[in-house]
Each structure stands twice: as C-alpha cells, then as structure tokens.
Design a protein around this motif. Structure first.
Motif, mmCIF file in Angstrom:
data_model
loop_
_atom_site.group_PDB
_atom_site.id
_atom_site.type_symbol
_atom_site.label_atom_id
_atom_site.label_comp_id
_atom_site.label_asym_id
_atom_site.label_seq_id
_atom_site.Cartn_x
_atom_site.Cartn_y
_atom_site.Cartn_z
ATOM 1 N N ALA A 33 -78.068 -12.789 13.537
ATOM 2 C CA ALA A 33 -78.179 -11.992 14.411
ATOM 3 C C ALA A 33 -77.794 -10.477 13.469
ATOM 4 O O ALA A 33 -76.396 -10.868 12.855
ATOM 5 N N VAL A 34 -78.397 -9.562 13.352
ATOM 6 C CA VAL A 34 -77.930 -8.579 12.299
ATOM 7 C C VAL A 34 -78.182 -7.119 13.252
ATOM 8 O O VAL A 34 -78.826 -7.065 14.089
ATOM 9 N N LEU A 35 -77.415 -6.256 12.589
ATOM 10 C CA LEU A 35 -77.926 -4.694 12.863
ATOM 11 C C LEU A 35 -78.986 -4.399 11.916
ATOM 12 O O LEU A 35 -78.705 -4.430 10.584
ATOM 13 N N ALA A 36 -80.136 -4.037 12.476
ATOM 14 C CA ALA A 36 -81.181 -3.975 11.663
ATOM 15 C C ALA A 36 -80.886 -2.894 10.678
ATOM 16 O O ALA A 36 -81.366 -3.303 9.093
ATOM 17 N N ALA A 37 -80.221 -1.832 10.644
ATOM 18 C CA ALA A 37 -80.124 -0.995 9.676
ATOM 19 C C ALA A 37 -79.313 -1.647 8.489
ATOM 20 O O ALA A 37 -79.521 -0.973 7.342
ATOM 21 N N ASP A 38 -78.698 -2.310 8.870
ATOM 22 C CA ASP A 38 -77.814 -3.132 7.600
ATOM 23 C C ASP A 38 -78.650 -3.734 6.622
ATOM 24 O O ASP A 38 -78.167 -4.341 5.607
ATOM 25 N N THR A 39 -79.846 -4.088 6.833
ATOM 26 C CA THR A 39 -80.859 -4.758 5.879
ATOM 27 C C THR A 39 -81.657 -3.827 5.300
ATOM 28 O O THR A 39 -82.498 -4.313 4.496
ATOM 29 N N VAL A 85 -79.622 -8.188 0.626
ATOM 30 C CA VAL A 85 -78.634 -7.508 1.061
ATOM 31 C C VAL A 85 -77.454 -8.758 1.556
ATOM 32 O O VAL A 85 -77.930 -9.508 2.136
ATOM 33 N N ARG A 86 -76.069 -8.517 0.978
ATOM 34 C CA ARG A 86 -75.231 -9.594 1.448
ATOM 35 C C ARG A 86 -74.556 -9.227 2.434
ATOM 36 O O ARG A 86 -74.044 -7.805 2.741
ATOM 37 N N GLU A 118 -77.295 -14.016 2.058
ATOM 38 C CA GLU A 118 -78.056 -12.930 1.324
ATOM 39 C C GLU A 118 -79.352 -12.903 2.155
ATOM 40 O O GLU A 118 -79.971 -13.685 2.636
ATOM 41 N N ILE A 119 -79.676 -11.724 2.681
ATOM 42 C CA ILE A 119 -80.771 -11.325 3.682
ATOM 43 C C ILE A 119 -81.843 -10.872 2.529
ATOM 44 O O ILE A 119 -81.643 -9.836 1.864
ATOM 45 N N MET A 120 -83.192 -11.318 2.611
ATOM 46 C CA MET A 120 -84.125 -11.336 1.677
ATOM 47 C C MET A 120 -85.313 -10.230 2.270
ATOM 48 O O MET A 120 -86.118 -10.158 1.609
ATOM 49 N N VAL A 121 -85.186 -9.861 3.451
ATOM 50 C CA VAL A 121 -86.325 -9.082 4.071
ATOM 51 C C VAL A 121 -85.440 -7.853 4.755
ATOM 52 O O VAL A 121 -84.329 -8.149 5.559
ATOM 53 N N VAL A 122 -86.429 -7.022 5.060
ATOM 54 C CA VAL A 122 -85.958 -5.750 6.042
ATOM 55 C C VAL A 122 -86.125 -6.195 7.584
ATOM 56 O O VAL A 122 -87.215 -6.485 7.713
#
Ligand code: AMP
Ligand code: MG
Length: 420
Positions: free
Chosen positions: A62-68, A77-78, A135-139
């Motif tokens: 679960a992320v804040l989309a803007a962080d990606t 993005v780490r 590591e997040i590899m997509v927006v």
C-alpha cells in the motif's frame, strides 16, 4: 362405465389452469442458509457499505501513489516498509513520505495510502536494517488495486426486490450486508394421496394382487423440485365414502393431488367425490399419456357452497391418472407450471435438443402425444413402453411432442427433444 363425454385440448387445459392459479400470499422468515431457491416477499435495502472499508484488491504494498512518481524497472523507487497488515487487522502505521505498508488482499488500506502496487511489480532489496526497503518498479495511479468502501453495495442500495427468486448470488448479497434471515413467500403445501384398493406402501409386505405405490413418490419428488411442500397422506380405498373423507383430510392444503380413480371404470369415483365436494373444471384431456386427468376446485368438509376462510376460491384439486407414466407426465406438463406460478417461481425452461429420430413412431390422431425418447450418439430413440410402465420415463432422457393432427413421425425426421 361412464365414458368421457368430451375431452379438451392440452392448450385449453393449460388455459383453465392459468385462470385458476392463485399465487401464494403467506410469507415466512427463514434463516439465510435455507433461503436459496425461495422467493423474496419484501424488498431488502442495505444499511451498510460493502466492503465496509477501503481494502487491497491485490497482495503487495500500500503506497501513496505520488511516492512512486518516475518509478521504472531501470530506476525503481525505494520505499521503507513501515508495517505489514493482513486481513482482519488494522495498522496504525501510515503510508506516504517514503513509507509503504506490506498488505494482503482484503486487508484494510492504511492511512495515507491511496494505491496498491502488486508484489510482482516490486523487488526486495535485501536491506532489512534498520528498516526493510522495497523497490517499486512501476508508477502507481491513485485508486489502483483498491476496493473503495461501499464500491460493491452502498447504504440504500436495493439488494433484493420483492418477488425476486433467491439465486445463490442473491443469498450472497444478503449475507454481504449482514442479514441472517429473509422474509420469503411460503411454499405451497401440496397434499398427495394415492387412491386404489391395490396400492401398498413400499417397504410393506405385498399381498397378492397388490402393487407398490409409485405415484406418491414421483409426485412428491416433482413437487419438492418445483417449490412445493409435499404432504403425503395414506392411500384411500376405491369407495365414494373413502374418497370424500380423503378430500376432507386434505382440506387445509394449498393444492390437493390425487392419483388413480380418475378414469371411467366402475371403481373410478373421483368425479363422484368431486360432485360431493366441489366443481369440476375439466375431466379428460386429449393427450397421451394422461387422458383421464381431472382438475377441480374443492371446498372440503362443506360441499360446493361452503367457503373456507381465506380460501374463497376453494382448493385446486388435480386428479391424476393412476398409471405411473401418465401421472408423472401430467405432473410435469400441468402440475409443474401451476405449482411454480403458485410459488411465484419463474417458469421452468427445460433444455431442448434437436436430434434425428432413430426409428419411426406411430401416434394416435386426435390426441397430443408426449413420447419419451433416449438420446444416444445424437440420435433420438423411442423409449415409450406403455402408460403403466414407469420405465417409459425412468429410462428416457426427455420427450418429443406429436401434435393431435399427426399420426406418424418418420425415421430420420429431426425432432425437438425436451430434456427432463
Ligand atoms: P386407475 O387410474 O386407478 O384406473 O389406475 C390405472 C392403473 O394404474 C392401474 O393398473 C393401477 O393399479 C395403477 N396405479 C394406480 N395408482 C397407482 C400408484 N399409486 N402407483 C402405481 N400404480 C398405480
Ligand atoms: Mg384405481
């Protein structure tokens, strides 16, 4: 002998039955695990959100989309994994500002998060000290892989309409909003009674000249399969007194179905019993098998002029032929549509297949014939033995209809087989 003075066509019989049918008004409340196949007697609207909270639709983070922003396979993005949340749990940790939460499908979306990144689109860094990094590899886009609160059902949404047939999925919708019971229309109570001095309950010794009762069981099975509550009564002897008493015994049912005694022999006294307790609507149908079938309205206990409270139209009465195949055939053709309408169920739509006929069939002119067939290797083979033989039906897959105007169907003719 009292020969049939006239018979009516199958279509006319259906019309009179349609005119006579009254949909059941009684209702009852049933637990949800008994609601499948019943008919809702009231509308049900939701008072709650389903799902009750925003939740992850995928396993991942679960992320804040803007962080990606700008994330790709080449330049991921780490994010710091601030917590893990499984189904049935809440976490006080939040996402955003470089933090994400490892999340399972169905777990509540933590505060700060507005998207879920699938685990397949992430890579472990191996770094776990002091905090695990991923590591997040997509927006991610806001709302991605998130089930919104109330997205399925919102407060005020109608889950079930009055009169809806409760399919498994509608039962599921009721469960989803937390209902434990539902108000449904009562099943019509159908009294079944076999007439005949020769009829013996299966399981009992069979005296000479007697036969086991077949019709009570075929009728019971048909009634249960089409929304009725079969209430079997003990067989009645072939005397006017016994039959009238039997009618009175069945007085409080919603429908009465007798078998036997509806033909024209000296011991066939159904018509006489009806004359004492009600009025005949038809007796004799130009159909094969099943010609000696009666339909009447009865006013048990009080005779034709007496009305039972709540039953101003009397009780519908079917007098089925005693021959097991005739009895069951007319149960399918006449009783099933009547009962389903009474139970407020949608009409039964049996499957129909087309197949060439494997052998010529001779029929009788003047009677609409329901001819049972087996379907083997795409070919329809005659299965009809005789009206008295239950195997005419039990070894068949379905039937073809031969109109009253035709007397032969040639081998090779493509016929429509209505499957049981
Ligand atoms: P009926 O309609 O009473 O003239 O009966 C026609 C034939 O069906 C006779 O051979 C009866 O013995 C047989 N029959 C009548 N009632 C039943 C039953 N409940 N189960 C099996 N056969 C029956
Ligand atoms: Mg009889």
């Amino acid at each position: 002998m009292k020969p049939f003075t006239s018979t009516i066509s199958i279509d006319e019989a259906r019309r009179r039955l349609d005119d006579a049918v009254r949909a059941i008004e009684r209702t009852e409340r049933v637990p949800l695990d008994q609601a499948g196949g019943r008919v809702a007697a009231t509308e049900v609207a939701s008072e709650v959100d389903v799902p009750p909270f925003a939740r992850a639709a995928m396993d991942g983070y679960a992320v804040l989309a803007a962080d990606t922003a700008g994330a790709s396979k080449e330049s991921p993005v780490r994010l710091r994994v601030a917590a893990r949340v499984f189904t049935g749990e809440m976490t006080t940790a939040g996402a955003g500002g470089g933090d994400c939460i490892e999340i399972a499908t169905g777990a509540p979306l933590p505060s700060g998060a507005d998207a879920v990144v699938m685990v397949e689109e992430t890579r472990k860094t191996g770094e776990t000290s002091p905090d695990e990094l991923i590591e997040i590899m997509v927006v991610a886009h806001a709302g991605q892989h998130v089930g919104r609160r109330g997205a399925d059902i919102a407060p005020g949404d109608r889950v079930v309409a009055d009169g809806d047939w409760l399919t498994p999925s509608r039962v599921g919708a009721l469960a989803a909003i937390g209902r434990a019971t539902v108000e449904v229309f009562a099943k019509p109570r159908v009294a079944i009674l076999s007439t005949g001095n020769e009829v013996v309950e299966p399981g009992q010794p069979l005296p000479p000249g007697h036969i086991f009762d077949v019709n009570r069981f075929t009728l019971g099975a048909v009634i249960a399969a089409h929304g009725g509550l079969a209430e079997p009564h003990r067989p009645a002897h072939d005397s006017l007194d016994a039959l009238v008493r039997a009618l009175d015994e069945c007085a409080d049912a919603d429908v009465i179905v007798f078998s036997g005694g509806s033909s024209v022999g000296d011991r066939d006294l159904i018509a006489d019993a009806i004359a004492k307790r009600g009025e005949m609507i038809f007796h004799g149908i130009a159909v094969r098998p099943g010609k000696p079938t009666a339909f009447a309205r009865v006013y048990p206990s009080g005779g034709p002029s007496a009305t039972v409270p709540g039953k101003p139209h009397g009780t519908p009465f079917f007098g089925m032929p005693g021959n097991p195949t005739s009895c069951l055939s007319n149960a399918y053709i006449l009783l099933v549509p009547f009962l389903r309408a009474m139970a407020r169920l949608p009409p039964h739509r049996p499957r129909v297949v087309r197949a060439p006929l494997g052998r010529r069939i001779a029929s009788v002119v003047g009677r609409h014939q329901f001819y049972t067939v087996r379907v083997r290797d795409g070919v329809a083979l005659p299965s009809f033995k005789g009206s008295g033989d239950i195997t005419s039906l039990s070894q068949a897959d379905g039937y073809i209809e031969i109109p009253a105007t035709e007397n032969v169907v040639e081998e090779g003719t493509v016929v429509e087989v209505t499957l049981f």
